[in-house]
Design a protein around this motif. Sequence first.
Motif, PDB file in Angstrom:
ATOM      1  N   ILE A  89       0.848  -1.206   0.000  1.00 27.18           N
ATOM      2  CA  ILE A  89       0.000   0.000   0.000  1.00 27.18           C
ATOM      3  C   ILE A  89       0.875   1.246   0.000  1.00 27.18           C
ATOM      4  CG2 ILE A  89      -2.089   1.028   0.979  1.00 27.18           C
ATOM      5  CD1 ILE A  89      -2.717  -1.446   2.400  1.00 27.18           C
ATOM      6  N   SER A  90       1.721   1.328  -0.986  1.00 25.25           N
ATOM      7  CA  SER A  90       2.758   2.351  -1.010  1.00 25.25           C
ATOM      8  C   SER A  90       2.213   3.766  -1.127  1.00 25.25           C
ATOM      9  CB  SER A  90       3.725   2.071  -2.164  1.00 25.25           C
ATOM     10  OG  SER A  90       4.328   0.814  -2.006  1.00 25.25           O
ATOM     11  N   VAL A  91       1.689   4.124  -2.288  1.00 24.03           N
ATOM     12  CA  VAL A  91       1.301   5.509  -2.535  1.00 24.03           C
ATOM     13  C   VAL A  91      -0.089   5.801  -1.993  1.00 24.03           C
ATOM     14  CG1 VAL A  91       0.912   7.242  -4.332  1.00 24.03           C
ATOM     15  CG2 VAL A  91       2.805   5.628  -4.554  1.00 24.03           C
ATOM     16  N   GLN A 177       6.555   8.397  -6.502  1.00 23.54           N
ATOM     17  CA  GLN A 177       7.538   7.963  -5.525  1.00 23.54           C
ATOM     18  C   GLN A 177       7.181   8.484  -4.139  1.00 23.54           C
ATOM     19  OE1 GLN A 177      11.525   8.765  -6.712  1.00 23.54           O
ATOM     20  NE2 GLN A 177      12.453   7.796  -4.937  1.00 23.54           N
ATOM     21  N   GLY A 178       7.260   7.600  -3.147  1.00 23.45           N
ATOM     22  CA  GLY A 178       6.949   7.998  -1.786  1.00 23.45           C
ATOM     23  C   GLY A 178       7.830   7.281  -0.785  1.00 23.45           C
ATOM     24  N   LEU A 179       7.664   7.624   0.475  1.00 26.34           N
ATOM     25  CA  LEU A 179       8.473   7.043   1.548  1.00 26.34           C
ATOM     26  C   LEU A 179       8.274   5.537   1.651  1.00 26.34           C
ATOM     27  CD1 LEU A 179      10.316   7.484   4.056  1.00 26.34           C
ATOM     28  CD2 LEU A 179       8.214   7.831   5.378  1.00 26.34           C
ATOM     29  N   TRP A 180       7.064   5.057   1.396  1.00 25.12           N
ATOM     30  CA  TRP A 180       6.743   3.641   1.585  1.00 25.12           C
ATOM     31  C   TRP A 180       6.677   2.879   0.257  1.00 25.12           C
ATOM     32  CZ3 TRP A 180       7.947   1.221   5.596  1.00 25.12           C
ATOM     33  CH2 TRP A 180       7.370   0.008   5.975  1.00 25.12           C
ATOM     34  N   GLY A 181       7.366   3.399  -0.757  1.00 23.76           N
ATOM     35  CA  GLY A 181       7.434   2.688  -2.026  1.00 23.76           C
ATOM     36  C   GLY A 181       7.081   3.564  -3.201  1.00 23.76           C
TER      37      GLY A 181
END
Length: 398
Positions: A89-91, A177-181
């Motif tokens: 559940i990245s973005v 692009q984010g902190l968790w993927g």
Amino acid sequence: MKKVVLAFSGGLDTSYCAIYLSKEMGLEVHAALANTGGFSKDELAAIERRAYALGVKSYVALDVAHDYYDHAIKYMIFGNVLKNGTYPISVSSERISQATAIAKYAREIGADYLCHGSTGAGNDQVRFDMVFNIIAPEIEVIALIREKRLSREEEIAYLRSHGVDFDFKKAEYSINQGLWGTSVGGKETLTSSETLPEEAYPSQLKETEPRRITLTFEKGEFVALDGKHYDDRIEAIQALQAIACRYAIGRDMHIGDTIIGIKGRVGFEAAAPMLIIKAHHMLEKHTLTKWQLFWKDQIAAFYGNYLHEGQYYDPVMRDFEAFLESTQRTVSGEVYIELHPYRFVLVGIKSDHDLMSNKFGAYGETMNDWTSEDVKGFGKIFGNQNKIYYKVNKDQLP
């Protein structure tokens, strides 16, 4: 002039919104970017320059990275959350923190409207609308791209007609692009049969020699890498990502059901998240009981799905968070991992709370806490209910 707060990313859609809100609707535009940890200082500076070039009245970058960790990432780690067993559940999990921060900012400056640049074909429109309506129900929501059903070419033509000629060349792949993927969309993800090529991923393979690393957890939280402790959990994640991404680890394809009822497919890379979740899960298997693990799986699946759909503010989520946090009291220790190109190996763990202790017995080898007579009696009692059932119902025996 009436005020509108625009959820601004600097891309084509929100650039279009900035001009249209001002020129066509006569609104005073206040651009707000909510940074959950996915932007560098240079990228933030470039977005600010673009906002003012579009003529906004003001621009603000809201730092919500720690809010995102405290209210989402932490519990996704506690729950080992992988949507459909695959996607961390990245973005999508970022959107709640982003929408909340922007809605609160709109209330602070007395805005009359809130605007986001989501299209009518994806999940984000629902997430932003819901959160805006919960946090600031008195503020009207505008979604120009969805409402006007604009094509990319129409947006570019409109901007150029107002003297805006940024480089909006359509990239072959859409990357968030984010902190968790990082999510990656492209022509292959619109099919059911093709996968993304190597060059589509932002992190390319740079390390080929195996490397062993140690992840340390305290009450379920990832706090140290190779013995270096991080008070800031975000810095710990970023430090692990810097090492693991060079091995091109954490790539996969997510296929799931969208909020609006259609199937969606997207590629992603999430090196640090996948390592953290898998390491944490392994540590839990050593330190939690059978039924703790069982109920965590049930709750985490629901929690992850509801978070993905933007339903963070349902009170049941607080109930589940309380359960998840309670289970982490003994989840402390070290996890050893070997990194290889495109893959990793969970080697083992060390914990003061390890329930796999030889003093109680070694599986398949020794029994220290019981006798053979104990086991004979236990076996009879453990299967007694089924024995009675089939004695009464002999014809039901498979």
